[in-house]
Design a protein around this motif. Structure first.
Motif, PDB file in Angstrom:
ATOM      1  N   THR A 120       0.565  -1.592  -0.280  1.00 57.22           N
ATOM      2  CA  THR A 120      -0.169   0.017  -0.025  1.00 57.22           C
ATOM      3  C   THR A 120       0.804   0.921  -0.123  1.00 57.22           C
ATOM      4  OG1 THR A 120       0.084  -0.189   2.477  1.00 57.22           O
ATOM      5  CG2 THR A 120      -1.767  -0.989   1.398  1.00 57.22           C
ATOM      6  N   ASP A 121       1.787   0.652   0.435  1.00 61.07           N
ATOM      7  CA  ASP A 121       2.954   2.084   0.170  1.00 61.07           C
ATOM      8  C   ASP A 121       4.715   1.773  -0.089  1.00 61.07           C
ATOM      9  OD1 ASP A 121       4.164   0.657   2.997  1.00 61.07           O
ATOM     10  OD2 ASP A 121       3.509   2.552   4.290  1.00 61.07           O
ATOM     11  N   LEU A 122       5.311   3.103   0.080  1.00 63.09           N
ATOM     12  CA  LEU A 122       6.426   2.727  -0.476  1.00 63.09           C
ATOM     13  C   LEU A 122       7.431   1.207   0.123  1.00 63.09           C
ATOM     14  CD1 LEU A 122       8.764   3.227  -2.569  1.00 63.09           C
ATOM     15  CD2 LEU A 122       9.927   5.173  -1.272  1.00 63.09           C
ATOM     16  N   SER A 123       6.832   1.371   1.363  1.00 63.30           N
ATOM     17  CA  SER A 123       7.863   0.795   2.477  1.00 63.30           C
ATOM     18  C   SER A 123       7.246  -0.960   2.273  1.00 63.30           C
ATOM     19  CB  SER A 123       7.693   1.480   3.820  1.00 63.30           C
ATOM     20  OG  SER A 123       8.780   1.570   4.271  1.00 63.30           O
ATOM     21  N   SER A 124       5.898  -0.752   1.935  1.00 60.27           N
ATOM     22  CA  SER A 124       5.756  -2.505   2.245  1.00 60.27           C
ATOM     23  C   SER A 124       5.762  -3.101   0.364  1.00 60.27           C
ATOM     24  CB  SER A 124       4.247  -2.301   2.211  1.00 60.27           C
ATOM     25  OG  SER A 124       3.527  -1.380   1.471  1.00 60.27           O
ATOM     26  N   PHE A 125       5.609  -1.912  -0.246  1.00 58.96           N
ATOM     27  CA  PHE A 125       6.852  -2.344  -1.369  1.00 58.96           C
ATOM     28  C   PHE A 125       7.750  -2.896  -1.819  1.00 58.96           C
ATOM     29  CE2 PHE A 125       9.085  -0.627  -5.227  1.00 58.96           C
ATOM     30  CZ  PHE A 125       8.417  -2.124  -6.038  1.00 58.96           C
ATOM     31  N   LEU A 126       8.909  -2.450  -0.790  1.00 60.15           N
ATOM     32  CA  LEU A 126      10.195  -2.535  -1.248  1.00 60.15           C
ATOM     33  C   LEU A 126       9.968  -3.486  -0.523  1.00 60.15           C
ATOM     34  CD1 LEU A 126      11.807   0.902  -0.533  1.00 60.15           C
ATOM     35  CD2 LEU A 126      11.800  -0.423  -2.843  1.00 60.15           C
ATOM     36  N   ARG A 156      -0.140   2.868  -7.404  1.00 66.91           N
ATOM     37  CA  ARG A 156      -0.339   2.177  -6.525  1.00 66.91           C
ATOM     38  C   ARG A 156      -0.141   1.415  -5.278  1.00 66.91           C
ATOM     39  NH1 ARG A 156      -0.338  -3.400  -8.399  1.00 66.91           N
ATOM     40  NH2 ARG A 156      -0.974  -3.673  -6.359  1.00 66.91           N
ATOM     41  N   LEU A 157       1.268   3.253  -5.572  1.00 65.93           N
ATOM     42  CA  LEU A 157       2.068   3.490  -3.540  1.00 65.93           C
ATOM     43  C   LEU A 157       1.335   4.790  -2.900  1.00 65.93           C
ATOM     44  CD1 LEU A 157       5.695   2.517  -4.776  1.00 65.93           C
ATOM     45  CD2 LEU A 157       3.747   0.909  -3.962  1.00 65.93           C
ATOM     46  N   GLY A 158       0.661   4.399  -3.555  1.00 68.93           N
ATOM     47  CA  GLY A 158      -0.740   6.071  -2.207  1.00 68.93           C
ATOM     48  C   GLY A 158      -0.157   7.542  -2.230  1.00 68.93           C
ATOM     49  N   VAL A 159       1.064   7.109  -3.975  1.00 66.25           N
ATOM     50  CA  VAL A 159       1.794   9.022  -3.786  1.00 66.25           C
ATOM     51  C   VAL A 159       0.436   9.938  -3.632  1.00 66.25           C
ATOM     52  CG1 VAL A 159       3.391   9.767  -4.198  1.00 66.25           C
ATOM     53  CG2 VAL A 159       4.006   7.172  -3.889  1.00 66.25           C
ATOM     54  N   THR A 160      -0.251   9.592  -5.339  1.00 73.78           N
ATOM     55  CA  THR A 160      -1.185  10.604  -5.509  1.00 73.78           C
ATOM     56  C   THR A 160      -2.624  10.045  -6.041  1.00 73.78           C
ATOM     57  OG1 THR A 160      -1.505  12.529  -6.430  1.00 73.78           O
ATOM     58  CG2 THR A 160      -0.150  11.008  -7.699  1.00 73.78           C
ATOM     59  N   THR A 161      -3.517  10.218  -5.363  1.00 75.24           N
ATOM     60  CA  THR A 161      -4.672   9.697  -5.655  1.00 75.24           C
ATOM     61  C   THR A 161      -5.690  10.638  -7.024  1.00 75.24           C
ATOM     62  OG1 THR A 161      -5.559  10.473  -3.863  1.00 75.24           O
ATOM     63  CG2 THR A 161      -5.202   8.900  -3.716  1.00 75.24           C
ATOM     64  N   GLY A 202      25.432   6.977 -15.869  1.00 72.80           N
ATOM     65  CA  GLY A 202      24.947   7.013 -14.762  1.00 72.80           C
ATOM     66  C   GLY A 202      24.495   6.935 -13.260  1.00 72.80           C
ATOM     67  N   VAL A 203      24.673   7.593 -12.630  1.00 76.10           N
ATOM     68  CA  VAL A 203      25.135   6.798 -11.279  1.00 76.10           C
ATOM     69  C   VAL A 203      23.151   7.893 -10.628  1.00 76.10           C
ATOM     70  CG1 VAL A 203      25.476   6.032  -8.834  1.00 76.10           C
ATOM     71  CG2 VAL A 203      26.673   6.355 -11.221  1.00 76.10           C
ATOM     72  N   GLY A 204      22.495   6.373 -10.069  1.00 78.48           N
ATOM     73  CA  GLY A 204      21.658   7.008  -9.295  1.00 78.48           C
ATOM     74  C   GLY A 204      21.763   6.796  -8.117  1.00 78.48           C
ATOM     75  N   LEU A 205      20.286   7.126  -7.273  1.00 72.69           N
ATOM     76  CA  LEU A 205      19.965   7.357  -5.788  1.00 72.69           C
ATOM     77  C   LEU A 205      18.426   6.838  -5.552  1.00 72.69           C
ATOM     78  CD1 LEU A 205      21.142   8.104  -2.803  1.00 72.69           C
ATOM     79  CD2 LEU A 205      20.150   9.864  -3.291  1.00 72.69           C
ATOM     80  N   ASP A 206      18.519   5.555  -5.516  1.00 71.71           N
ATOM     81  CA  ASP A 206      17.117   4.749  -4.962  1.00 71.71           C
ATOM     82  C   ASP A 206      16.481   4.877  -3.340  1.00 71.71           C
ATOM     83  OD1 ASP A 206      17.619   2.737  -5.190  1.00 71.71           O
ATOM     84  OD2 ASP A 206      16.250   1.831  -7.230  1.00 71.71           O
ATOM     85  N   SER A 207      15.781   3.036  -3.471  1.00 68.30           N
ATOM     86  CA  SER A 207      15.464   3.200  -2.115  1.00 68.30           C
ATOM     87  C   SER A 207      14.492   3.378  -1.311  1.00 68.30           C
ATOM     88  CB  SER A 207      16.709   2.151  -0.901  1.00 68.30           C
ATOM     89  OG  SER A 207      16.276   1.558   0.032  1.00 68.30           O
ATOM     90  N   ARG A 208      14.431   2.997   0.044  1.00 72.20           N
ATOM     91  CA  ARG A 208      13.608   4.669   1.047  1.00 72.20           C
ATOM     92  C   ARG A 208      13.768   5.799   1.113  1.00 72.20           C
ATOM     93  NH1 ARG A 208      14.315  -0.141   4.260  1.00 72.20           N
ATOM     94  NH2 ARG A 208      12.817  -0.777   3.107  1.00 72.20           N
ATOM     95  N   GLU A 209      13.025   6.838   0.694  1.00 72.90           N
ATOM     96  CA  GLU A 209      13.666   8.392   0.499  1.00 72.90           C
ATOM     97  C   GLU A 209      14.016   8.257   2.843  1.00 72.90           C
ATOM     98  OE1 GLU A 209      12.494  11.364  -1.447  1.00 72.90           O
ATOM     99  OE2 GLU A 209      11.109   9.985  -2.471  1.00 72.90           O
ATOM    100  N   LEU A 210      13.140   8.374   3.444  1.00 76.09           N
ATOM    101  CA  LEU A 210      12.613   8.535   4.918  1.00 76.09           C
ATOM    102  C   LEU A 210      13.384   7.675   5.583  1.00 76.09           C
ATOM    103  CD1 LEU A 210       8.775  10.157   4.615  1.00 76.09           C
ATOM    104  CD2 LEU A 210      11.493  11.663   4.449  1.00 76.09           C
ATOM    105  N   GLU A 222       8.327   9.950  -1.355  1.00 74.33           N
ATOM    106  CA  GLU A 222       7.763   9.479  -0.368  1.00 74.33           C
ATOM    107  C   GLU A 222       8.285  11.513   0.089  1.00 74.33           C
ATOM    108  OE1 GLU A 222      10.669   7.028   1.820  1.00 74.33           O
ATOM    109  OE2 GLU A 222       8.158   6.666   2.011  1.00 74.33           O
ATOM    110  N   GLY A 223       9.584  11.291   0.125  1.00 70.86           N
ATOM    111  CA  GLY A 223      10.066  12.465   0.772  1.00 70.86           C
ATOM    112  C   GLY A 223      10.496  13.680   0.322  1.00 70.86           C
ATOM    113  N   PRO A 224      10.131  15.111   1.072  1.00 67.45           N
ATOM    114  CA  PRO A 224       9.451  16.241   0.216  1.00 67.45           C
ATOM    115  C   PRO A 224      10.003  17.329  -0.203  1.00 67.45           C
ATOM    116  CG  PRO A 224      11.277  16.363   2.622  1.00 67.45           C
ATOM    117  CD  PRO A 224      10.897  14.774   2.584  1.00 67.45           C
ATOM    118  N   ALA A 225      10.125  18.458  -0.432  1.00 61.62           N
ATOM    119  CA  ALA A 225      10.362  18.960  -1.295  1.00 61.62           C
ATOM    120  C   ALA A 225      11.789  19.988  -1.355  1.00 61.62           C
ATOM    121  CB  ALA A 225       9.539  20.462  -2.141  1.00 61.62           C
ATOM    122  N   SER A 226      11.797  19.455   0.047  1.00 61.90           N
ATOM    123  CA  SER A 226      13.640  20.307   0.184  1.00 61.90           C
ATOM    124  C   SER A 226      14.268  18.884  -0.403  1.00 61.90           C
ATOM    125  CB  SER A 226      13.207  20.118   1.319  1.00 61.90           C
ATOM    126  OG  SER A 226      13.372  18.904   1.860  1.00 61.90           O
TER     127      SER A 226
END
Ligand SMILES: [Zn+2]
Length: 316
Positions: free
Chosen positions: A54-60, A250-255, A164-172, A200-204
């Motif tokens: 239902t959210d990023l953590s449970s998906f991961l 699916r992850l409830g980031v936006t409805t 390139g190189v990226g950054l992923d997994s749970r943000e918080l 899931e993380g803020p604009a900052s």
């Protein structure tokens, strides 16, 4: 999936995909094949309706369980070849593909095993179909920094395959700032920089990815909506956002599925992508289909153009 009645509709047109995790292509039949092959007793077989996240953590938690099933060169070949087949079905002609080196090296699977399986499939795709892709290894926020440094040093041997190189997994609670030193090294190696931020993380976190990591694309970036100054920065600097509608749903980031057109209408460079398509049962065309009621036809055409313009290939 609707049929392809009109060659001008996005699902029938050539597109690039810039935000797709290879480990997210572990379709249920591959999951079950590898589960049997490697005799995992603690991981159950799956069906297409198994995933109750239902959210990023449970998906991961599901994604990382699936990652454990990938163990030998053939597994990584099969996984990558599956994406190639889906890419052809979805009229994807070029892709920049994510994968998570630490998810495998932390379990004792060598990076050479991972890379040889992936690259064998990509070479076969190029020879057989003229289909091309390049790779973007992602640093996992919740793994030790030292292991990321080791894996990146090893990946230099794979030359032009890595774009390139990226950054992923749970943000918080892992703000991009924690990885500044690592991405200083990435840029010195001449690789492009992307980062998951503002899902899931803020604009900052998006500000930090831009200003402290040097990110040239933001993966997701939905929470830019919360910060008008950031919206202006993304627009003026033409920083692409790689948007993944089915993943967000699916992850409830936006409805609110109209949010993507609002971002587009503000002048941001959006691209449409599938993220972890096997887990969301939604490859690229399904993502276009989900948002198409909210976009006029010329805007959908612009999204397709953006997929090439926002890529790191210079010949589009
Ligand atoms: Zn992603």
């Amino acid at each position: 999936m609707r049929p392809f009645p009109n060659p001008h509709e996005p699902w029938a047109q050539d597109k690039a995909e810039l935000h797709m995790h290879l480990e997210g292509c572990l379709e249920p039949d591959l999951w079950n094949k590898f589960q049997r092959k490697h005799s995992y007793l603690d991981i159950a077989p799956v069906t297409t309706v198994t995933y109750p996240f239902t959210d990023l953590s449970s998906f991961l938690a599901w994604r990382y369980q699936g990652d454990r099933l990938l163990n030998d060169e053939e597994d990584f070949f099969d996984l990558t070849w599956r994406y190639v087949q889906r890419a052809l079905d979805n009229h994807i002609v070029y892709a920049e593909l994510f994968f998570d080196p630490q998810a495998h090296t932390a379990r004792g699977v060598s990076l050479d095993t991972v890379m040889s399986g992936i690259i064998r499939a990509l070479r076969q795709a190029e020879q057989r179909y003229g289909w091309t892709a390049r790779l973007i290894p992602n640093i996992l926020r919740d793994h030790p920094l030292r292991t990321a440094e080791d894996d990146l040093a090893h990946l230099e041997a794979y030359g032009d395959w890595i774009v390139g190189v990226g950054l992923d997994s749970r943000e918080l609670p892992y703000p991009p700032r924690l990885f500044r030193h690592l991405f200083d090294q990435v840029r010195r190696k001449g690789w492009h920089v992307v980062a998951h931020a503002g899902e899931e993380g803020p604009a900052s976190y998006i500000w930090q990815a831009l200003d402290e990591l040097g990110a040239e694309r933001i993966d997701h970036g939905i929470h830019a909506m919360d910060d008008p100054v950031l919206m202006g920065r993304l627009k003026i600097d033409r920083i692409p956002l790689t948007i993944c509608p089915w993943s967000n749903k699916r992850l409830g980031v936006t409805t609110d599925l109209s949010i993507y057109y609002k971002l587009f209408h503000e002048g941001l460079v959006l691209t449409i992508n599938s993220d972890d398509p096997a887990y969301f049962s939604s490859y690229l065309n399904a993502n276009f289909e989900l948002i198409s009621p909210y976009f006029p036809p010329d805007a959908l055409q612009q999204l397709i153009k953006n997929s090439f313009v926002a890529s790191f290939r210079t010949d589009f």
